[in-house]
Write a protein that holds these residues in place. Structure first.
Motif, PDB file in Angstrom:
ATOM      1  N   HIS A 142       0.789  -1.233   0.000  1.00 31.33           N
ATOM      2  CA  HIS A 142       0.000   0.000   0.000  1.00 31.33           C
ATOM      3  C   HIS A 142       0.819   1.280   0.000  1.00 31.33           C
ATOM      4  O   HIS A 142       0.223   2.358  -0.004  1.00 31.33           O
ATOM      5  CB  HIS A 142      -0.920   0.013   1.230  1.00 31.33           C
ATOM      6  CG  HIS A 142      -1.906  -1.104   1.260  1.00 31.33           C
ATOM      7  ND1 HIS A 142      -3.053  -1.126   0.502  1.00 31.33           N
ATOM      8  CD2 HIS A 142      -1.919  -2.278   1.969  1.00 31.33           C
ATOM      9  CE1 HIS A 142      -3.733  -2.235   0.744  1.00 31.33           C
ATOM     10  NE2 HIS A 142      -3.069  -2.955   1.624  1.00 31.33           N
TER      11      HIS A 142
ATOM     12  N   ARG B 198       2.540   4.629  -0.714  1.00 30.12           N
ATOM     13  CA  ARG B 198       2.546   5.698  -1.697  1.00 30.12           C
ATOM     14  C   ARG B 198       3.436   6.798  -1.167  1.00 30.12           C
ATOM     15  O   ARG B 198       3.278   7.237  -0.042  1.00 30.12           O
ATOM     16  CB  ARG B 198       1.134   6.249  -1.945  1.00 30.12           C
ATOM     17  CG  ARG B 198       0.263   5.355  -2.808  1.00 30.12           C
ATOM     18  CD  ARG B 198      -1.014   6.087  -3.181  1.00 30.12           C
ATOM     19  NE  ARG B 198      -1.836   5.332  -4.101  1.00 30.12           N
ATOM     20  CZ  ARG B 198      -2.984   5.786  -4.630  1.00 30.12           C
ATOM     21  NH1 ARG B 198      -3.409   6.973  -4.305  1.00 30.12           N
ATOM     22  NH2 ARG B 198      -3.680   5.041  -5.451  1.00 30.12           N
TER      23      ARG B 198
ATOM     24  N   GLU C   5      -7.117  -8.886   1.553  1.00 30.46           N
ATOM     25  CA  GLU C   5      -7.539  -7.580   2.068  1.00 30.46           C
ATOM     26  C   GLU C   5      -8.522  -7.726   3.230  1.00 30.46           C
ATOM     27  O   GLU C   5      -8.496  -6.915   4.169  1.00 30.46           O
ATOM     28  CB  GLU C   5      -8.160  -6.770   0.932  1.00 30.46           C
ATOM     29  CG  GLU C   5      -7.111  -6.269  -0.052  1.00 30.46           C
ATOM     30  CD  GLU C   5      -7.721  -5.718  -1.329  1.00 30.46           C
ATOM     31  OE1 GLU C   5      -7.079  -4.857  -1.955  1.00 30.46           O
ATOM     32  OE2 GLU C   5      -8.839  -6.153  -1.694  1.00 30.46           O
TER      33      GLU C   5
ATOM     34  N   LEU D 246      -2.396   7.502   1.404  1.00 33.60           N
ATOM     35  CA  LEU D 246      -3.157   6.252   1.412  1.00 33.60           C
ATOM     36  C   LEU D 246      -3.629   5.932  -0.005  1.00 33.60           C
ATOM     37  O   LEU D 246      -4.012   6.842  -0.750  1.00 33.60           O
ATOM     38  CB  LEU D 246      -4.388   6.361   2.314  1.00 33.60           C
ATOM     39  CG  LEU D 246      -4.199   6.462   3.823  1.00 33.60           C
ATOM     40  CD1 LEU D 246      -5.560   6.549   4.493  1.00 33.60           C
ATOM     41  CD2 LEU D 246      -3.416   5.293   4.368  1.00 33.60           C
ATOM     42  N   ASP D 247      -3.651   4.645  -0.360  1.00 35.65           N
ATOM     43  CA  ASP D 247      -4.324   4.258  -1.591  1.00 35.65           C
ATOM     44  C   ASP D 247      -5.796   3.996  -1.279  1.00 35.65           C
ATOM     45  O   ASP D 247      -6.212   3.934  -0.118  1.00 35.65           O
ATOM     46  CB  ASP D 247      -3.658   3.042  -2.247  1.00 35.65           C
ATOM     47  CG  ASP D 247      -3.682   1.802  -1.354  1.00 35.65           C
ATOM     48  OD1 ASP D 247      -4.620   1.649  -0.554  1.00 35.65           O
ATOM     49  OD2 ASP D 247      -2.750   0.986  -1.456  1.00 35.65           O
TER      50      ASP D 247
ATOM     51  N   ARG E 178      -7.712   1.397  -1.566  1.00 36.52           N
ATOM     52  CA  ARG E 178      -8.053   0.146  -0.907  1.00 36.52           C
ATOM     53  C   ARG E 178      -7.830   0.234   0.602  1.00 36.52           C
ATOM     54  O   ARG E 178      -8.693  -0.149   1.395  1.00 36.52           O
ATOM     55  CB  ARG E 178      -7.224  -1.016  -1.484  1.00 36.52           C
ATOM     56  CG  ARG E 178      -7.307  -1.148  -2.979  1.00 36.52           C
ATOM     57  CD  ARG E 178      -8.736  -1.333  -3.451  1.00 36.52           C
ATOM     58  NE  ARG E 178      -9.241  -2.676  -3.214  1.00 36.52           N
ATOM     59  CZ  ARG E 178     -10.477  -3.059  -3.507  1.00 36.52           C
ATOM     60  NH1 ARG E 178     -11.333  -2.190  -4.025  1.00 36.52           N
ATOM     61  NH2 ARG E 178     -10.866  -4.299  -3.287  1.00 36.52           N
ATOM     62  N   LEU E 179      -6.689   0.762   0.996  1.00 28.41           N
ATOM     63  CA  LEU E 179      -6.410   0.895   2.424  1.00 28.41           C
ATOM     64  C   LEU E 179      -7.329   1.942   3.053  1.00 28.41           C
ATOM     65  O   LEU E 179      -7.752   1.792   4.206  1.00 28.41           O
ATOM     66  CB  LEU E 179      -4.945   1.263   2.645  1.00 28.41           C
ATOM     67  CG  LEU E 179      -4.464   1.284   4.103  1.00 28.41           C
ATOM     68  CD1 LEU E 179      -4.731  -0.053   4.781  1.00 28.41           C
ATOM     69  CD2 LEU E 179      -2.975   1.626   4.173  1.00 28.41           C
TER      70      LEU E 179
END
Length: 420
Positions: free
Chosen positions: A122, A124, A308, A368-369, A371-372
């Motif tokens: 995750h 970034r 996930e 944060l992306d 999904r997270l």
């Protein structure tokens, strides 16, 4: 041509659905914000297909909705600032000091450890920024929602209720300070301006703006026109403060929050109540629900993989355990009995909209992306929803029926002394 009719229809849909879902949550013994966050998620791709969502919320309308959501968050952070009792922060006893310290430090530490394991999937930007942001997100407590819960459970004015609110306020001040550091690191292009102008900005706000607010508060004595003029001055001031910190690259929520703190120290409870009565209807009924919807449009829980779902389980366990263990240990060191320490741990696990604001900053900055971000939103809802059932077991005799007709704005912005 801009589809104004679609914007108006979307706003009507948001208001109605937020009211229905918020009322349903209240009937289930939950804060209304839990239902409203869920409503936002349900309007997104989690329940509806992307094609249906695109029809309901056209691409042309979304920037305007995002702008309205931003104004709502600024107003919410202003209200949070006005509700901060600076005197209580200075007067906290041993229980407050130790609980606040451990309830912040333990989630920070465990959050950082968990973030290190999530880096590979995750990350970034910089690893340090990701780890620090995730740790801060795990340490948040939603002071406004907690005030509402404490009022509904009949704990207002008790030692437990007062201690929990003071600890939550201290934890949030520490979390906002650390979040400001994360934001500064993530927006390095303006870091030099942030370092150069932030301190003078705070000095000017405290030494010049606060006395001006005190003088402006006297206008309230000149009838309805005076009260309206004072509110206009406050509203313009918080927007300018928010705009300045956003220009610095520090994010507008900090300017709005600081202006709220200044107002809380510039007038009495009557002044704060006057301003909040004017802010809450617009913020709670319209603007914050728009924020929930815009957050929900980025969340798709239907496509989570088994891995996930496993990450979500670990995040939930870590969030609940870290905050509870930290609060319990601090309270016991401060001299509180075991039952009181358990209750304090349950109360401080409340995260609510405050967590959503923090997560929104992380998503906006690219820390944060998506999904997270979705997993963390679920964590915020679940930890807030757990507070009521836990208190039912710990304080069944003190439980009271929630007040009818409470909106998200009243719930999220209510002061401890008048919640309910």
């Amino acid at each position: 041509m801009f589809p104004t009719h679609m914007l108006l229809l979307d706003l009507a849909l948001v208001v109605v659905l937020a009211k229905v879902m918020g009322g349903l949550a209240r009937r289930l013994g939950q804060p209304a914000v839990v239902g409203e966050i869920v409503a936002g998620v349900l309007l997104g791709p989690t329940l509806l297909s992307p094609a249906v969502t695109a029809v309901i919320f056209p691409v042309e309308v979304r920037p305007v909705l995002s702008a309205l959501a931003g104004v709502g968050v600024a107003l919410f952070m202003f209200v949070v600032g006005t509700e901060l009792d600076v005197g209580a922060l200075r007067g906290g006893g041993r229980v407050t000091v130790w609980t606040s310290l451990f309830a912040t430090a333990v989630p920070l530490a465990l959050g950082a450890l968990l973030a290190a394991t999530l880096l590979a999937g995750h990350q970034r930007g910089s690893a340090a920024g990701f780890v620090l942001f995730f740790a801060v997100a795990m340490s948040v407590t939603a002071f406004p929602v907690l005030a509402r819960i404490i009022a509904d459970r009949g704990l207002t004015g008790t030692r437990m209720g007062s201690t929990a609110l003071t600890c939550a306020a201290v934890c949030d001040v520490l979390a906002w300070a650390l979040l400001a550091l994360v934001v500064a690191l993530a927006t390095g292009a303006r870091l030099q301006w942030w370092l150069l102008l932030l301190v003078p900005y705070v000095v000017v706000m405290v030494t010049l703006v606060r006395p001006l607010l005190r003088r402006a508060a006297r206008l309230r004595g000149n009838g309805e026109a005076g009260g309206g003029l004072f509110f206009a001055v406050v509203l313009a001031g918080l927007l300018l403060s928010a705009a300045f910190t956003d220009w610095l690259g520090l994010h507008y929520i900090f300017g709005a929050f600081l202006f709220g703190v200044l107002l809380s120290t510039s007038g009495g409870d009557e002044v704060r109540a006057c301003v909040i009565r004017r802010v809450e209807p617009l913020c709670g009924t319209l603007l914050l629900p728009v924020y929930f919807v815009m957050a929900g449009l980025t969340i798709d829980l239907s496509g989570l993989s088994a891995g996930e779902w496993g990450e979500l389980a670990v995040i939930l366990v870590t969030a609940v355990t870290a905050k509870f263990a930290g609060a319990y240990a601090g309270a016991r060191i401060g001299g509180l009995d075991a039952r009181g320490a358990v209750t304090l741990g349950a109360l401080l696990n409340t995260r609510g909209l405050t967590e959503l604001v923090v997560l929104g900053v992380g998503l906006e900055l690219g820390v944060l992306d998506e999904r997270l971000y979705a997993l963390m939103v679920v964590m915020a809802v679940v930890t807030t929803a757990l507070t009521g059932p836990l208190l039912n077991r710990l304080h069944p005799a003190e439980q009271r029926a929630p007040a009818a007709g409470t909106t998200a704005g009243a719930e999220e912005g209510a002061a401890a002394g008048r919640a309910g």
